[in-house]
Write an enzyme that holds these catalytic residues in place. Structure first.
Site, PDB file in Angstrom:
ATOM      1  N   LEU A  68      10.308 -20.715  -3.619  1.00  0.00           N
ATOM      2  CA  LEU A  68       9.327 -19.860  -2.932  1.00  0.00           C
ATOM      3  C   LEU A  68       8.079 -19.797  -3.796  1.00  0.00           C
ATOM      4  CD1 LEU A  68       9.583 -16.607  -1.110  1.00  0.00           C
ATOM      5  CD2 LEU A  68       8.608 -16.357  -3.347  1.00  0.00           C
ATOM      6  N   ASP A  70       0.827  -1.210   0.000  1.00  0.00           N
ATOM      7  CA  ASP A  70       0.000   0.000   0.000  1.00  0.00           C
ATOM      8  C   ASP A  70       0.861   1.261   0.000  1.00  0.00           C
ATOM      9  OD1 ASP A  70      -2.369   1.401   0.025  1.00  0.00           O
ATOM     10  OD2 ASP A  70      -2.625   1.297   2.202  1.00  0.00           O
ATOM     11  N   HIS A 118       2.324   3.444  -8.883  1.00  0.00           N
ATOM     12  CA  HIS A 118       2.214   2.003  -9.167  1.00  0.00           C
ATOM     13  C   HIS A 118       3.457   1.526  -9.926  1.00  0.00           C
ATOM     14  CE1 HIS A 118      -1.733   2.194  -7.554  1.00  0.00           C
ATOM     15  NE2 HIS A 118      -2.282   2.825  -8.562  1.00  0.00           N
TER      16      HIS A 118
END
Ligand code: IPE
Ligand code: IPE
Ligand code: MG
Length: 257
Positions: free
Chosen positions: A142, A31, A48
């Site tokens: 991962l 965020d 962004h």
């Protein structure tokens, strides 16, 4: 084509963690992009764009720390409320980032997965997510789950509706639903419980992210806006986590001497 980079950065090493094991599953609400950009006189989409490098650095840092599951909130079912321009940008941007970064992620041994709803999500985004899933399906270092068009409440409603339909058709026995059954019906049901839940940018809320899996997650709120977040920010959160006392409802009697 982006240059493939090594996971580690010269001179940047994970710190000494506390006494708990490193969290197996870290979830992050990425965020603060819009505020980061606006504070610099830029438009929200520039924020962004600046978040992509942060994500890649955090994935690398998670690998270095030994985290097995990293789940990131990229677009919520509530984010459709944003301006059409921002929504359009985010849809296109998700496609671009996946295309640009999938080879790097693949080279690092990262398995990419998607959690979220199909309805309304642009088909170009679904295609790109599925292509990244297929390319990286066998990777084991991962698992990076991208939550795109994801929202916990609606996925629970979707699950309840699907379960009640299965009860009506006899596939599921009434009264037989367990935690495991519910997990099978959630679009995020393949995820293990969240150990460490991080939110960047100073906001201290969950915003409808992984409500089911975060029942006993340790929460860490970091003031850094997402574009400035990096592997060191992740490691700081892991240090805090490894120094916590997780009790899961249990208790140990230890009167002070
Ligand atoms: C997070 O940053 C990214 C998405 C929700 C897609 P924001 O866009 O929410 O940035 P702020 O919170 O407005 O600063
Ligand atoms: C949560 O952030 C969603 C993502 C990071 C993708 P928001 O910025 O949408 O959350 P609120 O509106 O501040 O709660
Ligand atoms: Mg926000």
């Amino acid at each position: 084509m982006t240059q493939l980079e090594p996971v580690s950065k010269p001179g940047v090493k994970p710190p000494k963690f506390g006494s708990l094991p490193v969290p197996a599953h870290v979830a992050i609400v990425m965020d603060g992009n819009g505020r980061w950009a606006n504070a610099r006189g830029l438009t929200r989409v520039e924020g962004h764009k600046a978040g992509e490098v942060a994500l890649l650095d955090v994935v690398a840092g998670a690998i270095e720390a030994g985290v097995k599951n990293l789940t990131v909130f990229a677009f919520s079912t509530e984010n459709w409320k944003r301006s059409p321009e921002e929504v359009r940008f985010l849809m296109g941007y998700n496609v671009e980032v996946l295309r640009r970064r999938r080879d790097q992620l693949n080279a690092w041994g990262v398995r990419v997965r998607w959690a979220g709803r199909r309805p309304r999500l642009w088909s170009s985004v679904i295609r790109e997510l599925e292509a990244a899933e297929a390319l990286t399906a066998k990777n084991k270092t991962l698992t990076l789950t991208m939550c795109v068009n994801y929202g916990s409440r609606v996925e629970m409603l979707d699950a309840i509706n699907a379960m009640s339909a299965d009860v009506a058709s006899g596939v599921l026995k009434s009264g037989s639903v367990t935690e495991k059954t519910l997990s099978k019906y959630l679009n995020s049901g393949f995820l293990p419980d969240v150990d460490l839940f991080i939110r960047s940018s100073g906001e201290q809320r969950i915003s409808n992210f992984l409500l089911w899996q975060s029942a006993y997650a340790e929460l860490v709120f970091d003031d850094t806006p997402w574009p400035d977040f990096n592997r060191k920010s992740l490691w700081n959160a892991i240090v805090a986590f490894t120094n916590r006392d997780r009790r899961f409802g249990g208790a140990v009697d230890k009167p002070a001497k």
